[in-house]
Design a protein around this motif. Structure first.
Motif, mmCIF file in Angstrom:
data_model
loop_
_atom_site.group_PDB
_atom_site.id
_atom_site.type_symbol
_atom_site.label_atom_id
_atom_site.label_comp_id
_atom_site.label_asym_id
_atom_site.label_seq_id
_atom_site.Cartn_x
_atom_site.Cartn_y
_atom_site.Cartn_z
ATOM 1 N N MET A 96 58.895 -100.571 -26.898
ATOM 2 C CA MET A 96 59.172 -101.625 -25.917
ATOM 3 C C MET A 96 60.673 -101.886 -25.925
ATOM 4 S SD MET A 96 57.840 -104.155 -23.843
ATOM 5 C CE MET A 96 56.133 -104.080 -24.275
ATOM 6 N N LEU A 97 61.282 -101.769 -24.769
ATOM 7 C CA LEU A 97 62.692 -102.081 -24.602
ATOM 8 C C LEU A 97 62.817 -103.586 -24.376
ATOM 9 C CD1 LEU A 97 65.653 -101.201 -24.057
ATOM 10 C CD2 LEU A 97 65.002 -100.981 -21.660
ATOM 11 N N ILE A 98 63.627 -104.242 -25.189
ATOM 12 C CA ILE A 98 63.847 -105.686 -25.052
ATOM 13 C C ILE A 98 65.338 -105.913 -24.946
ATOM 14 C CG2 ILE A 98 63.568 -107.953 -26.131
ATOM 15 C CD1 ILE A 98 61.064 -106.842 -27.518
ATOM 16 N N SER A 99 65.754 -106.605 -23.875
ATOM 17 C CA SER A 99 67.178 -106.799 -23.630
ATOM 18 C C SER A 99 67.441 -108.159 -22.993
ATOM 19 C CB SER A 99 67.695 -105.698 -22.698
ATOM 20 O OG SER A 99 69.040 -105.927 -22.361
ATOM 21 N N ASN A 100 68.631 -108.694 -23.260
ATOM 22 C CA ASN A 100 69.021 -109.941 -22.604
ATOM 23 C C ASN A 100 69.732 -109.676 -21.275
ATOM 24 O OD1 ASN A 100 71.386 -108.930 -23.684
ATOM 25 N ND2 ASN A 100 72.157 -110.925 -24.304
ATOM 26 N N MET A 101 69.875 -108.402 -20.909
ATOM 27 C CA MET A 101 70.489 -108.033 -19.634
ATOM 28 C C MET A 101 69.443 -108.057 -18.521
ATOM 29 S SD MET A 101 73.061 -105.008 -21.032
ATOM 30 C CE MET A 101 72.481 -103.893 -19.831
ATOM 31 N N GLU A 102 69.916 -108.236 -17.290
ATOM 32 C CA GLU A 102 69.003 -108.235 -16.146
ATOM 33 C C GLU A 102 68.635 -106.826 -15.707
ATOM 34 O OE1 GLU A 102 70.486 -110.689 -12.993
ATOM 35 O OE2 GLU A 102 70.849 -112.357 -14.336
ATOM 36 N N VAL A 103 69.502 -105.880 -15.988
ATOM 37 C CA VAL A 103 69.263 -104.471 -15.681
ATOM 38 C C VAL A 103 69.675 -103.651 -16.891
ATOM 39 C CG1 VAL A 103 69.557 -104.708 -13.188
ATOM 40 C CG2 VAL A 103 71.522 -104.189 -14.612
ATOM 41 N N VAL A 104 69.163 -102.436 -16.974
ATOM 42 C CA VAL A 104 69.515 -101.547 -18.075
ATOM 43 C C VAL A 104 70.145 -100.291 -17.474
ATOM 44 C CG1 VAL A 104 68.645 -100.215 -20.027
ATOM 45 C CG2 VAL A 104 67.620 -102.432 -19.483
ATOM 46 N N ALA A 155 53.555 -103.668 -19.524
ATOM 47 C CA ALA A 155 55.008 -103.516 -19.433
ATOM 48 C C ALA A 155 55.517 -102.536 -20.480
ATOM 49 C CB ALA A 155 55.693 -104.871 -19.634
ATOM 50 N N ASN A 156 56.660 -101.921 -20.178
ATOM 51 C CA ASN A 156 57.334 -101.102 -21.184
ATOM 52 C C ASN A 156 58.732 -101.650 -21.493
ATOM 53 O OD1 ASN A 156 58.755 -100.300 -18.924
ATOM 54 N ND2 ASN A 156 58.376 -98.118 -19.191
ATOM 55 N N ALA A 157 59.043 -102.816 -20.889
ATOM 56 C CA ALA A 157 60.327 -103.466 -21.156
ATOM 57 C C ALA A 157 60.230 -104.951 -20.857
ATOM 58 C CB ALA A 157 61.433 -102.840 -20.303
ATOM 59 N N ILE A 158 61.085 -105.713 -21.544
ATOM 60 C CA ILE A 158 61.238 -107.147 -21.263
ATOM 61 C C ILE A 158 62.724 -107.375 -21.081
ATOM 62 C CG2 ILE A 158 60.807 -109.508 -22.026
ATOM 63 C CD1 ILE A 158 58.770 -108.309 -24.056
ATOM 64 N N LEU A 159 63.085 -107.867 -19.906
ATOM 65 C CA LEU A 159 64.494 -108.058 -19.587
ATOM 66 C C LEU A 159 64.829 -109.537 -19.425
ATOM 67 C CD1 LEU A 159 64.970 -105.198 -16.971
ATOM 68 C CD2 LEU A 159 65.292 -105.126 -19.444
ATOM 69 N N ASN A 160 66.124 -109.822 -19.480
ATOM 70 C CA ASN A 160 66.655 -111.174 -19.301
ATOM 71 C C ASN A 160 66.053 -112.139 -20.337
ATOM 72 O OD1 ASN A 160 68.526 -112.757 -17.959
ATOM 73 N ND2 ASN A 160 67.039 -113.512 -16.477
ATOM 74 N N VAL A 161 65.978 -111.687 -21.579
ATOM 75 C CA VAL A 161 65.362 -112.463 -22.660
ATOM 76 C C VAL A 161 66.268 -113.623 -23.069
ATOM 77 C CG1 VAL A 161 64.600 -112.364 -25.074
ATOM 78 C CG2 VAL A 161 64.017 -110.518 -23.496
ATOM 79 N N ARG A 162 65.672 -114.790 -23.245
ATOM 80 C CA ARG A 162 66.381 -115.998 -23.644
ATOM 81 C C ARG A 162 65.591 -116.715 -24.738
ATOM 82 N NH1 ARG A 162 69.562 -113.523 -21.134
ATOM 83 N NH2 ARG A 162 70.683 -114.146 -19.270
ATOM 84 N N ALA A 211 59.624 -130.861 -37.665
ATOM 85 C CA ALA A 211 59.019 -129.663 -37.069
ATOM 86 C C ALA A 211 59.753 -129.295 -35.787
ATOM 87 C CB ALA A 211 57.538 -129.892 -36.779
ATOM 88 N N SER A 212 59.993 -127.995 -35.615
ATOM 89 C CA SER A 212 60.695 -127.510 -34.434
ATOM 90 C C SER A 212 59.975 -126.312 -33.839
ATOM 91 C CB SER A 212 62.123 -127.090 -34.793
ATOM 92 O OG SER A 212 62.861 -128.198 -35.206
ATOM 93 N N GLU A 213 60.156 -126.135 -32.538
ATOM 94 C CA GLU A 213 59.605 -124.976 -31.847
ATOM 95 C C GLU A 213 60.731 -124.014 -31.534
ATOM 96 O OE1 GLU A 213 57.037 -123.905 -27.856
ATOM 97 O OE2 GLU A 213 58.593 -125.442 -27.700
ATOM 98 N N LEU A 214 60.468 -122.739 -31.727
ATOM 99 C CA LEU A 214 61.357 -121.691 -31.262
ATOM 100 C C LEU A 214 60.599 -120.968 -30.163
ATOM 101 C CD1 LEU A 214 63.914 -119.733 -33.053
ATOM 102 C CD2 LEU A 214 62.418 -118.482 -31.512
ATOM 103 N N PHE A 215 61.203 -120.894 -28.986
ATOM 104 C CA PHE A 215 60.575 -120.362 -27.788
ATOM 105 C C PHE A 215 61.426 -119.220 -27.258
ATOM 106 C CE2 PHE A 215 59.948 -120.766 -23.082
ATOM 107 C CZ PHE A 215 58.596 -120.498 -23.039
ATOM 108 N N VAL A 216 60.813 -118.105 -26.917
ATOM 109 C CA VAL A 216 61.519 -116.963 -26.337
ATOM 110 C C VAL A 216 60.767 -116.545 -25.075
ATOM 111 C CG1 VAL A 216 60.286 -115.261 -27.768
ATOM 112 C CG2 VAL A 216 62.503 -114.669 -26.794
ATOM 113 N N TYR A 217 61.528 -116.164 -24.038
ATOM 114 C CA TYR A 217 60.891 -115.774 -22.794
ATOM 115 C C TYR A 217 61.731 -114.718 -22.084
ATOM 116 C CZ TYR A 217 64.295 -119.056 -20.850
ATOM 117 O OH TYR A 217 65.453 -119.708 -20.515
ATOM 118 N N GLY A 218 61.085 -113.979 -21.210
ATOM 119 C CA GLY A 218 61.779 -112.947 -20.447
ATOM 120 C C GLY A 218 60.878 -112.417 -19.357
ATOM 121 N N SER A 219 61.387 -111.436 -18.610
ATOM 122 C CA SER A 219 60.645 -110.822 -17.511
ATOM 123 C C SER A 219 60.037 -109.512 -17.958
ATOM 124 C CB SER A 219 61.584 -110.556 -16.330
ATOM 125 O OG SER A 219 62.074 -111.778 -15.824
ATOM 126 N N ALA A 220 58.728 -109.420 -17.878
ATOM 127 C CA ALA A 220 58.020 -108.179 -18.212
ATOM 128 C C ALA A 220 58.135 -107.240 -17.021
ATOM 129 C CB ALA A 220 56.561 -108.469 -18.539
#
Length: 106
Positions: free
Chosen positions: A1-9, A74-81, A91-100
């Protein structure tokens, strides 16, 4: 799985957008680590217990997001934040999201 914070690769073409995927974890501080962190605040230095807790939390949230993306095909998740928030005292939450997405070589 490709995971990136970029919008395109570079070298890849997005062929399908499958939607938003996310993963989260809520963690509470360990009382003993909290006491040691208080002492570190007086003398200074890295709060290693918290560094480890955050690293473990990021890994767990990322795994959950990746599993959700795999379920969608999906084979990639882009724009990860990442985002964090306080849920309750200690107690704290850590949340991550992106576009599959599905990407292919150009």
């Amino acid at each position: 799985m490709l995971i990136s914070n970029m919008e395109v690769v570079p070298g890849k073409r997005i062929t399908q957008h499958l939607g938003l995927v996310q993963g989260s974890t809520v963690r509470a501080k360990h009382a003993g680590k909290d006491l040691m962190a208080s002492l570190k605040n007086i003398f200074g230095g890295e709060l290693r217990g918290y560094t480890e807790l955050l690293s473990e939390s990021r890994d767990e949230a990322m795994q959950r997001m990746e599993q959700q993306a795999k379920t969608l095909g999906a084979n990639a998740i882009l724009n990860v934040r990442f985002s964090t928030s306080s849920i309750a005292a200690g107690a704290s939450e850590l949340f991550v999201y992106g576009s599959a997405v599905i990407v292919e070589d150009r």
